[in-house]
Design a protein around this motif. Sequence first.
Motif, PDB file in Angstrom:
ATOM      1  N   ARG A  54       0.820  -1.222   0.000  1.00  0.00           N
ATOM      2  CA  ARG A  54       0.000   0.000   0.000  1.00  0.00           C
ATOM      3  C   ARG A  54       0.852   1.270   0.000  1.00  0.00           C
ATOM      4  O   ARG A  54       0.319   2.358  -0.138  1.00  0.00           O
ATOM      5  N   PHE A  55       2.170   1.124   0.184  1.00  0.00           N
ATOM      6  CA  PHE A  55       3.044   2.289   0.327  1.00  0.00           C
ATOM      7  C   PHE A  55       4.202   2.272  -0.670  1.00  0.00           C
ATOM      8  O   PHE A  55       5.351   2.025  -0.312  1.00  0.00           O
ATOM      9  N   PRO A  56       3.900   2.564  -1.952  1.00  0.00           N
ATOM     10  CA  PRO A  56       4.994   2.668  -2.925  1.00  0.00           C
ATOM     11  C   PRO A  56       5.872   3.877  -2.591  1.00  0.00           C
ATOM     12  O   PRO A  56       5.537   4.685  -1.727  1.00  0.00           O
ATOM     13  N   LYS A  57       6.962   4.012  -3.288  1.00  0.00           N
ATOM     14  CA  LYS A  57       7.952   5.057  -2.984  1.00  0.00           C
ATOM     15  C   LYS A  57       7.415   6.482  -3.108  1.00  0.00           C
ATOM     16  O   LYS A  57       7.947   7.385  -2.488  1.00  0.00           O
ATOM     17  N   ASP A  58       6.379   6.677  -3.913  1.00  0.00           N
ATOM     18  CA  ASP A  58       5.820   8.024  -3.998  1.00  0.00           C
ATOM     19  C   ASP A  58       4.807   8.292  -2.874  1.00  0.00           C
ATOM     20  O   ASP A  58       4.310   9.402  -2.742  1.00  0.00           O
ATOM     21  N   PHE A  59       4.521   7.295  -2.036  1.00  0.00           N
ATOM     22  CA  PHE A  59       3.664   7.462  -0.870  1.00  0.00           C
ATOM     23  C   PHE A  59       4.489   7.561   0.418  1.00  0.00           C
ATOM     24  O   PHE A  59       4.125   8.278   1.342  1.00  0.00           O
ATOM     25  N   MET A  60       5.587   6.796   0.463  1.00  0.00           N
ATOM     26  CA  MET A  60       6.397   6.741   1.677  1.00  0.00           C
ATOM     27  C   MET A  60       7.825   6.356   1.304  1.00  0.00           C
ATOM     28  O   MET A  60       8.039   5.510   0.439  1.00  0.00           O
ATOM     29  N   PHE A  61       8.797   7.003   1.959  1.00  0.00           N
ATOM     30  CA  PHE A  61      10.196   6.635   1.742  1.00  0.00           C
ATOM     31  C   PHE A  61      10.957   6.852   3.047  1.00  0.00           C
ATOM     32  O   PHE A  61      10.516   7.577   3.927  1.00  0.00           O
ATOM     33  N   LEU A  98      -2.543   5.708   5.179  1.00  0.00           N
ATOM     34  CA  LEU A  98      -2.466   5.292   6.588  1.00  0.00           C
ATOM     35  C   LEU A  98      -3.852   5.080   7.198  1.00  0.00           C
ATOM     36  O   LEU A  98      -4.016   4.260   8.099  1.00  0.00           O
ATOM     37  N   SER A  99      -4.840   5.799   6.699  1.00  0.00           N
ATOM     38  CA  SER A  99      -6.186   5.649   7.259  1.00  0.00           C
ATOM     39  C   SER A  99      -6.739   4.244   7.020  1.00  0.00           C
ATOM     40  O   SER A  99      -7.578   3.777   7.782  1.00  0.00           O
ATOM     41  N   SER A 100      -6.276   3.579   5.972  1.00  0.00           N
ATOM     42  CA  SER A 100      -6.742   2.214   5.731  1.00  0.00           C
ATOM     43  C   SER A 100      -5.971   1.195   6.567  1.00  0.00           C
ATOM     44  O   SER A 100      -6.416   0.074   6.739  1.00  0.00           O
ATOM     45  N   VAL A 101      -4.820   1.598   7.076  1.00  0.00           N
ATOM     46  CA  VAL A 101      -3.980   0.700   7.856  1.00  0.00           C
ATOM     47  C   VAL A 101      -4.249   0.875   9.354  1.00  0.00           C
ATOM     48  O   VAL A 101      -4.330  -0.091  10.104  1.00  0.00           O
ATOM     49  N   LEU A 102      -4.397   2.120   9.789  1.00  0.00           N
ATOM     50  CA  LEU A 102      -4.700   2.420  11.185  1.00  0.00           C
ATOM     51  C   LEU A 102      -6.191   2.716  11.267  1.00  0.00           C
ATOM     52  O   LEU A 102      -6.646   3.750  10.814  1.00  0.00           O
ATOM     53  N   ASN A 103      -6.929   1.810  11.844  1.00  0.00           N
ATOM     54  CA  ASN A 103      -8.381   1.916  11.771  1.00  0.00           C
ATOM     55  C   ASN A 103      -9.017   2.299  13.110  1.00  0.00           C
ATOM     56  O   ASN A 103      -9.993   1.714  13.510  1.00  0.00           O
ATOM     57  N   SER A 104      -8.460   3.292  13.780  1.00  0.00           N
ATOM     58  CA  SER A 104      -9.087   3.776  15.009  1.00  0.00           C
ATOM     59  C   SER A 104      -9.829   5.068  14.708  1.00  0.00           C
ATOM     60  O   SER A 104      -9.558   5.736  13.707  1.00  0.00           O
ATOM     61  N   ASP A 105     -10.766   5.420  15.567  1.00  0.00           N
ATOM     62  CA  ASP A 105     -11.513   6.674  15.367  1.00  0.00           C
ATOM     63  C   ASP A 105     -10.578   7.869  15.380  1.00  0.00           C
ATOM     64  O   ASP A 105     -10.730   8.802  14.590  1.00  0.00           O
ATOM     65  N   THR A 106      -9.580   7.852  16.269  1.00  0.00           N
ATOM     66  CA  THR A 106      -8.623   8.949  16.347  1.00  0.00           C
ATOM     67  C   THR A 106      -7.841   9.066  15.050  1.00  0.00           C
ATOM     68  O   THR A 106      -7.667  10.162  14.519  1.00  0.00           O
ATOM     69  N   ALA A 107      -7.369   7.937  14.523  1.00  0.00           N
ATOM     70  CA  ALA A 107      -6.593   7.950  13.279  1.00  0.00           C
ATOM     71  C   ALA A 107      -7.424   8.496  12.125  1.00  0.00           C
ATOM     72  O   ALA A 107      -6.930   9.282  11.317  1.00  0.00           O
ATOM     73  N   ILE A 108      -8.676   8.119  12.067  1.00  0.00           N
ATOM     74  CA  ILE A 108      -9.543   8.592  10.989  1.00  0.00           C
ATOM     75  C   ILE A 108      -9.755  10.098  11.099  1.00  0.00           C
ATOM     76  O   ILE A 108      -9.635  10.834  10.112  1.00  0.00           O
ATOM     77  N   GLU A 109     -10.049  10.579  12.308  1.00  0.00           N
ATOM     78  CA  GLU A 109     -10.274  12.014  12.524  1.00  0.00           C
ATOM     79  C   GLU A 109      -9.029  12.835  12.203  1.00  0.00           C
ATOM     80  O   GLU A 109      -9.088  13.855  11.519  1.00  0.00           O
ATOM     81  N   VAL A 110      -7.874  12.368  12.686  1.00  0.00           N
ATOM     82  CA  VAL A 110      -6.622  13.073  12.431  1.00  0.00           C
ATOM     83  C   VAL A 110      -6.297  13.059  10.947  1.00  0.00           C
ATOM     84  O   VAL A 110      -5.873  14.067  10.382  1.00  0.00           O
ATOM     85  N   ASN A 111      -6.517  11.925  10.294  1.00  0.00           N
ATOM     86  CA  ASN A 111      -6.248  11.831   8.856  1.00  0.00           C
ATOM     87  C   ASN A 111      -7.070  12.833   8.060  1.00  0.00           C
ATOM     88  O   ASN A 111      -6.552  13.457   7.129  1.00  0.00           O
ATOM     89  N   ILE A 112      -8.316  12.980   8.406  1.00  0.00           N
ATOM     90  CA  ILE A 112      -9.178  13.936   7.709  1.00  0.00           C
ATOM     91  C   ILE A 112      -8.618  15.340   7.855  1.00  0.00           C
ATOM     92  O   ILE A 112      -8.516  16.090   6.881  1.00  0.00           O
TER      93      ILE A 112
END
Length: 182
Positions: A54-61, A98-112
């Motif tokens: 889910r994390f190619p080089k243009d998403f994460m390095f 990351l929102s698809s990998v970390l599935n907590s309410d906090t992670a979703i809210e912060v991601n938005i």
Amino acid sequence: MAKTNLHSLVAEQKILNRIYVIRNQKIMLDRDLAEMYGVETKRLKEQVKRNGKRFPKDFMFMLTPKEFENLRSQIATSSWGGTRYLPMAFTEQGVAMLSSVLNSDTAIEVNIRIIRVFTHLREYALTHKDILLHLAQLEKEVKGNTRDIENIFTVLKELIEKQSTIGPRNRIGFKQYDSEKI
């Protein structure tokens, strides 16, 4: 409602302070994201490694040692002194993933919130880019006329660049109140 707006502005400012430019890309570091999501950096990295596709080089390095040293000197903080591993840098797309990998309410809210800040930055940059292009075109047209005009363009460019680092301005003026509510 005023508290909510203030809280939102403070949250946006915290996010803006954690967006860096590395390799000509706006990125966020794993430790900053982990802190905002309320998880340990180690756990965030584990989830990313488990979901590597889910994390190619243009998403994460991974930062290089030189990039990490440059970043530490720019931030001027000693809290990274004990870091064993080089940090992961997430682009806007990587943060969204990351929102698809970390599935907590906090992670979703912060991601938005983070995605909204990235969007605002992009819109702001596009607006200022157009202004700078127009200034450059005008500068070419009046080149050779007078030194004063060139000085005006220099000052205008400096003001625009300075304004982009300051952020949004508060509105000034009088507020009109409904007389029936008073």
